[in-house]
Design an enzyme around this catalytic site. Sequence first.
Site, PDB file in Angstrom:
ATOM      1  N   CYS A 104      36.441  34.484  29.733  1.00  0.00           N
ATOM      2  CA  CYS A 104      35.023  34.409  29.385  1.00  0.00           C
ATOM      3  C   CYS A 104      34.202  33.935  30.578  1.00  0.00           C
ATOM      4  O   CYS A 104      34.134  34.615  31.591  1.00  0.00           O
ATOM      5  CB  CYS A 104      34.860  33.533  28.148  1.00  0.00           C
ATOM      6  SG  CYS A 104      33.225  33.581  27.376  1.00  0.00           S
ATOM      7  N   ALA A 105      33.577  32.775  30.488  1.00  0.00           N
ATOM      8  CA  ALA A 105      32.787  32.240  31.596  1.00  0.00           C
ATOM      9  C   ALA A 105      33.652  31.519  32.621  1.00  0.00           C
ATOM     10  O   ALA A 105      33.216  31.275  33.745  1.00  0.00           O
ATOM     11  CB  ALA A 105      31.706  31.288  31.068  1.00  0.00           C
TER      12      ALA A 105
END
Length: 188
Positions: A104-105
């Site tokens: 994800c991030a």
Amino acid sequence: MMSVRVLVPLAHGCEELEAVTVIDLLRRAGAEVVVAGLESGTVRASRGVQLVPDTELDRVVEETFDLIVLPGGLGGAERLEGDARIARMLQAQNERGGWIAAICAAPRVLAEVGVLQGRRATAFPTQLERHGIEPEDSAVVIDDNLITSRGPGTAMDFALRLIEVVYGDEKAAEVEGALQRPLSHQRY
């Protein structure tokens, strides 16, 4: 079966679906998963779920792990990115060729500490571009010792790929089979 030690550092704002999926599936595979909070106490995840780490990062910062997995969630990734202990651990892990994974991030943390330079990766949209890295459009990308994934929707595929790289196809298939995922699901 070989013993595999995995570190999953948790920071406030982490994505709970990614963190719990990775921890759960790796433990199902037989890994010793150490969940370490950046700070002491409960971690409040991005959707308000309270997660209780096994320990504090300071207690394991000098230990060696076979795999370090960074869950995403923008708030959590920003905190991981700003933590000098995480930077040192990731750089040391990369130098010895140990497995590093982020979803994800969190791949932005890998870019920030310099381990993504010249490497293929994926991430949640917009997280790598500021580092000049064009993310691949795949659920999971493996480049040598680095494993990255896109977001909450790819968390199960990501966790199964982690099992595959450290334990092999047979163990990954065994864990996946016990989950009763539909046979029509296309892996990775």
